[in-house]
Design a protein around this motif. Structure first.
Motif, PDB file in Angstrom:
ATOM      1  N   SER A 155     -36.863  15.950 -15.951  1.00  0.00           N
ATOM      2  CA  SER A 155     -36.209  15.576 -14.693  1.00  0.00           C
ATOM      3  C   SER A 155     -35.944  16.831 -13.866  1.00  0.00           C
ATOM      4  CB  SER A 155     -34.892  14.832 -14.930  1.00  0.00           C
ATOM      5  OG  SER A 155     -33.815  15.755 -15.073  1.00  0.00           O
ATOM      6  N   PHE A 156     -35.695  16.618 -12.574  1.00  0.00           N
ATOM      7  CA  PHE A 156     -35.454  17.744 -11.660  1.00  0.00           C
ATOM      8  C   PHE A 156     -34.175  18.489 -12.004  1.00  0.00           C
ATOM      9  CE2 PHE A 156     -32.005  16.972  -8.606  1.00  0.00           C
ATOM     10  CZ  PHE A 156     -31.526  15.804  -9.158  1.00  0.00           C
ATOM     11  N   LYS A 157     -33.335  17.940 -12.903  1.00  0.00           N
ATOM     12  CA  LYS A 157     -32.112  18.636 -13.311  1.00  0.00           C
ATOM     13  C   LYS A 157     -32.451  20.022 -13.875  1.00  0.00           C
ATOM     14  CE  LYS A 157     -28.721  15.606 -12.630  1.00  0.00           C
ATOM     15  NZ  LYS A 157     -29.374  14.412 -12.146  1.00  0.00           N
ATOM     16  N   THR A 158     -33.686  20.157 -14.343  1.00  0.00           N
ATOM     17  CA  THR A 158     -34.184  21.413 -14.865  1.00  0.00           C
ATOM     18  C   THR A 158     -34.066  22.559 -13.861  1.00  0.00           C
ATOM     19  OG1 THR A 158     -35.639  20.989 -16.709  1.00  0.00           O
ATOM     20  CG2 THR A 158     -36.564  22.319 -14.963  1.00  0.00           C
ATOM     21  N   GLY A 161     -26.475  12.234 -18.507  1.00  0.00           N
ATOM     22  CA  GLY A 161     -27.624  12.363 -19.401  1.00  0.00           C
ATOM     23  C   GLY A 161     -28.563  13.503 -19.070  1.00  0.00           C
ATOM     24  N   ASN A 162     -29.305  13.379 -17.971  1.00  0.00           N
ATOM     25  CA  ASN A 162     -30.365  14.349 -17.683  1.00  0.00           C
ATOM     26  C   ASN A 162     -29.862  15.776 -17.466  1.00  0.00           C
ATOM     27  OD1 ASN A 162     -32.568  12.623 -17.921  1.00  0.00           O
ATOM     28  ND2 ASN A 162     -32.397  11.920 -15.791  1.00  0.00           N
ATOM     29  N   ALA A 163     -28.721  15.921 -16.802  1.00  0.00           N
ATOM     30  CA  ALA A 163     -28.202  17.275 -16.561  1.00  0.00           C
ATOM     31  C   ALA A 163     -27.791  17.910 -17.886  1.00  0.00           C
ATOM     32  CB  ALA A 163     -27.025  17.247 -15.590  1.00  0.00           C
ATOM     33  N   GLY A 178     -30.780  26.036  -7.459  1.00  0.00           N
ATOM     34  CA  GLY A 178     -32.002  25.634  -8.157  1.00  0.00           C
ATOM     35  C   GLY A 178     -32.595  24.391  -7.519  1.00  0.00           C
ATOM     36  N   LYS A 179     -31.735  23.414  -7.233  1.00  0.00           N
ATOM     37  CA  LYS A 179     -32.236  22.150  -6.695  1.00  0.00           C
ATOM     38  C   LYS A 179     -32.800  22.286  -5.283  1.00  0.00           C
ATOM     39  CE  LYS A 179     -29.490  18.967  -9.533  1.00  0.00           C
ATOM     40  NZ  LYS A 179     -28.614  17.774  -9.465  1.00  0.00           N
ATOM     41  N   LYS A 180     -32.284  23.272  -4.523  1.00  0.00           N
ATOM     42  CA  LYS A 180     -32.783  23.426  -3.148  1.00  0.00           C
ATOM     43  C   LYS A 180     -34.261  23.793  -3.125  1.00  0.00           C
ATOM     44  CE  LYS A 180     -32.058  28.345  -2.288  1.00  0.00           C
ATOM     45  NZ  LYS A 180     -31.303  29.400  -1.600  1.00  0.00           N
ATOM     46  N   THR A 239     -29.707   9.416  -4.432  1.00  0.00           N
ATOM     47  CA  THR A 239     -28.493  10.227  -4.337  1.00  0.00           C
ATOM     48  C   THR A 239     -27.397   9.774  -5.283  1.00  0.00           C
ATOM     49  OG1 THR A 239     -29.054  10.612  -2.031  1.00  0.00           O
ATOM     50  CG2 THR A 239     -26.780  11.089  -2.685  1.00  0.00           C
ATOM     51  N   GLY A 240     -27.003  10.679  -6.169  1.00  0.00           N
ATOM     52  CA  GLY A 240     -25.881  10.430  -7.074  1.00  0.00           C
ATOM     53  C   GLY A 240     -24.765  11.380  -6.703  1.00  0.00           C
ATOM     54  N   GLY A 241     -24.716  12.542  -7.398  1.00  0.00           N
ATOM     55  CA  GLY A 241     -23.752  13.586  -7.051  1.00  0.00           C
ATOM     56  C   GLY A 241     -24.103  14.253  -5.729  1.00  0.00           C
ATOM     57  N   GLY A 242     -25.337  14.061  -5.289  1.00  0.00           N
ATOM     58  CA  GLY A 242     -25.746  14.545  -3.972  1.00  0.00           C
ATOM     59  C   GLY A 242     -26.257  15.975  -3.940  1.00  0.00           C
ATOM     60  N   VAL A 243     -26.297  16.632  -5.096  1.00  0.00           N
ATOM     61  CA  VAL A 243     -26.701  18.043  -5.095  1.00  0.00           C
ATOM     62  C   VAL A 243     -28.122  18.215  -4.575  1.00  0.00           C
ATOM     63  CG1 VAL A 243     -26.815  20.153  -6.451  1.00  0.00           C
ATOM     64  CG2 VAL A 243     -25.273  18.329  -7.145  1.00  0.00           C
ATOM     65  N   GLY A 244     -29.019  17.324  -4.979  1.00  0.00           N
ATOM     66  CA  GLY A 244     -30.409  17.428  -4.552  1.00  0.00           C
ATOM     67  C   GLY A 244     -30.548  17.339  -3.047  1.00  0.00           C
ATOM     68  N   ILE A 245     -29.904  16.376  -2.437  1.00  0.00           N
ATOM     69  CA  ILE A 245     -30.075  16.184  -0.986  1.00  0.00           C
ATOM     70  C   ILE A 245     -29.356  17.288  -0.207  1.00  0.00           C
ATOM     71  CG2 ILE A 245     -28.170  14.528  -0.626  1.00  0.00           C
ATOM     72  CD1 ILE A 245     -30.101  12.914   1.175  1.00  0.00           C
ATOM     73  N   ASN A 302     -39.520  11.620  -6.425  1.00  0.00           N
ATOM     74  CA  ASN A 302     -39.341  11.046  -7.757  1.00  0.00           C
ATOM     75  C   ASN A 302     -38.666  12.108  -8.625  1.00  0.00           C
ATOM     76  OD1 ASN A 302     -39.490   9.466 -10.072  1.00  0.00           O
ATOM     77  ND2 ASN A 302     -41.261  10.651 -10.719  1.00  0.00           N
ATOM     78  N   THR A 303     -37.426  11.838  -9.006  1.00  0.00           N
ATOM     79  CA  THR A 303     -36.591  12.869  -9.637  1.00  0.00           C
ATOM     80  C   THR A 303     -36.826  13.046 -11.137  1.00  0.00           C
ATOM     81  OG1 THR A 303     -34.942  11.137  -9.487  1.00  0.00           O
ATOM     82  CG2 THR A 303     -34.691  12.998  -7.994  1.00  0.00           C
ATOM     83  N   GLY A 304     -37.593  12.116 -11.760  1.00  0.00           N
ATOM     84  CA  GLY A 304     -37.795  12.278 -13.207  1.00  0.00           C
ATOM     85  C   GLY A 304     -38.924  11.403 -13.720  1.00  0.00           C
TER      86      GLY A 304
HETATM   87  C1  LIG Z   1     -29.041  13.310 -11.503  1.00  0.00           C
HETATM   88  C2  LIG Z   1     -30.165  12.469 -11.071  1.00  0.00           C
HETATM   89  C3  LIG Z   1     -30.263  11.997  -9.745  1.00  0.00           C
HETATM   90  C4  LIG Z   1     -29.212  12.267  -8.719  1.00  0.00           C
HETATM   91  O1  LIG Z   1     -29.224  13.601  -8.307  1.00  0.00           O
HETATM   92  P1  LIG Z   1     -28.033  14.261  -7.511  1.00  0.00           P
HETATM   93  O2  LIG Z   1     -28.522  15.609  -7.169  1.00  0.00           O
HETATM   94  O3  LIG Z   1     -26.860  14.290  -8.433  1.00  0.00           O
HETATM   95  O4  LIG Z   1     -27.754  13.410  -6.332  1.00  0.00           O
HETATM   96  C5  LIG Z   1     -31.391  11.278  -9.405  1.00  0.00           C
HETATM   97  N1  LIG Z   1     -32.357  11.006 -10.300  1.00  0.00           N
HETATM   98  C6  LIG Z   1     -32.298  11.440 -11.568  1.00  0.00           C
HETATM   99  C7  LIG Z   1     -33.396  11.093 -12.505  1.00  0.00           C
HETATM  100  C8  LIG Z   1     -31.202  12.172 -12.016  1.00  0.00           C
HETATM  101  O5  LIG Z   1     -31.147  12.605 -13.275  1.00  0.00           O
END
Ligand SMILES: *Cc1c(COP(=O)(O)O)cnc(C)c1O
Ligand SMILES: [Zn+2]
Length: 404
Positions: free
Chosen positions: A111-114, A138-140, A215-217, A239-245, A379-381
């Protein structure tokens, strides 16, 4: 001598207070997350787009715009420069002539949490951190535990019992200090808060340290570079925690300031949430600057089950400033999109990423997106991390010798 990084300081986006980056910092005194600032004039004088384009395929190709001073402190598993591909068949289905995927399904840890983990752990190492803690869906936690293992930093990870099983195993195999909680991520957060308060552990919770977002930017940098140093018209982000956006928004501003984007326009950013957890969508509809806690949240897209994000005001600012929007997708719609993407294009996207495709379809139908606009779904993961979301129907088991 050229610097490896041109980081200058940390700054509070709420009250403007400035902080030194050479020691551990968490939140601003006012409670807001801190953002990293760079000496962009010096970056401009010392590096060019052409030079970056010739570097290895890793997010560290942008190291002047990342916070780590010494190359030796970089903790990498080869993350970044993920595929950016046009999806013609799905695009035709949705009435979009230029639909793209930025595919974070093919990155270490799945996942992009990497990205946040690689940069966050590298900076923690540089600052001398030897023990960190975080709550996670989970992913983070999986990504941070694996990178912490490589950096020889102890990682205490607290996750809800019903977080995807694979992420628990990733933390375990990495030798992380894993704790499960019979509750929500907010309950996990309280456990971590206690540890941070009483034992001086580094708080690696979302946005409570300033470097994960850096990292996410890099997803934003890569989209622009892969698109030929231009910006697309629309970027949709789950968008969850919003860090990616927030990170993508920050990246595009930095590239604008560097003069590295060919035309001056901004992409319209779209925050995609699940109907079962849509605090940003509710706030955006009312034109508010902050969100309110979304009660009894539930969705199969686990990564976006965040009922109240610390950086909500930054997400909303990004939507308003870019003339973007926010939209909520039902689990049924996102699972349908997941199947469509895989069966038409071959990408097995995660449920969170699938939501962006459902959103692109709906926004096209509503006329918010035009047929000729360039649209990027993030696609984040990898879908491989969520085998339980795919329900197989109508498949029978043969006996040996039986024909089909
Ligand atoms: C954490 C996560 C998100 C949300 O990302 P944020 O940067 O927290 O908004 C979206 N997709 C996947 C698969 C995630 O693990
Ligand atoms: Zn502040």
């Amino acid at each position: 001598m050229k610097n490896y990084s041109y980081i200058s300081h940390l700054e509070c986006p709420k009250c403007g207070e400035v902080y030194e980056e050479k020691k551990v910092q968490q939140l601003c005194k006012c409670g807001s997350p801190l953002l990293v600032r760079y000496d962009l004039e010096k970056v401009k004088a010392n590096v060019s787009r052409e030079e970056i384009a010739n570097r290895p395929n890793s997010l560290w190709r942008y190291h002047e715009l990342l916070p780590v001073h010494e190359k030796e402190n970089v903790v990498t598993l080869g993350e970044g420069m993920t595929p950016f591909e046009k999806l013609p068949t799905l695009g035709a289905e949705y009435g979009l002539n230029h639909l793209y995927i930025k595919d974070e399904g093919v990155i270490p840890t799945g996942s992009f949490k990497t990205r946040g983990a690689s940069v966050g752990i590298s900076k923690a190492k540089e600052l001398g951190v030897n023990h960190l803690a975080m709550p996670t869906n989970g992913n983070a936690g999986a990504a941070w535990a694996l990178y912490a293992a490589k950096a020889n930093i102890k990682a205490t990870i607290v996750m809800p019992l019903d977080a995807p099983a694979i992420t628990r195993k990733e933390v375990y195999i990495a030798g992380g200090d894993l704790h499960l909680i019979n509750g929500l991520i907010s309950d996990a957060g309280k456990v971590v808060g206690h540890l941070v308060q009483n034992h001086g552990v580094y708080d690696a919770s979302t946005l409570k340290e300033p470097y994960r977002i850096e990292g996410k930017k890099t997803m934003g940098y890569e989209i622009v570079e892969q698109f030929g140093w231009k910006v697309p018209d629309v970027i949709l982000y789950p968008t969850g925690g919003g860090v990616g956006i927030i990170g993508i928004y920050k990246a595009i501003f930095e590239l604008q300031q560097l003069g590295w984007i060919k035309d001056g326009k901004l992409p319209r950013l779209v925050a995609v949430q699940a109907k079962g957890c849509a605090p940003i969508v509710e706030a955006w509809k009312k034109g508010e600057k902050e969100s309110t806690f979304f009660k009894d949240s539930a969705t199969c897209a686990f990564g976006i089950n965040v009922p109240k994000a610390l950086g909500d005001f930054l997400v909303l600012e990004g939507l308003y400033e870019t003339e973007g929007c926010a939209i909520a997708i039902s689990d049924e719609e996102l699972l349908k999109a997941q199947k469509q993407v895989a069966s038409l294009e071959g990408n097995f996207v995660c449920p969170e990423g699938a939501a962006t495709f459902a959103a692109a379809r709906i926004l096209r139908e509503q006329g918010w997106i035009q047929a000729d606009e360039h649209v990027v779904c993030l696609n984040t993961g990898s879908g491989l991390k969520y085998p339980e979301t795919v329900e197989i129907k109508g498949v029978e088991t043969l006996q040996p010798g039986q024909e089909i």
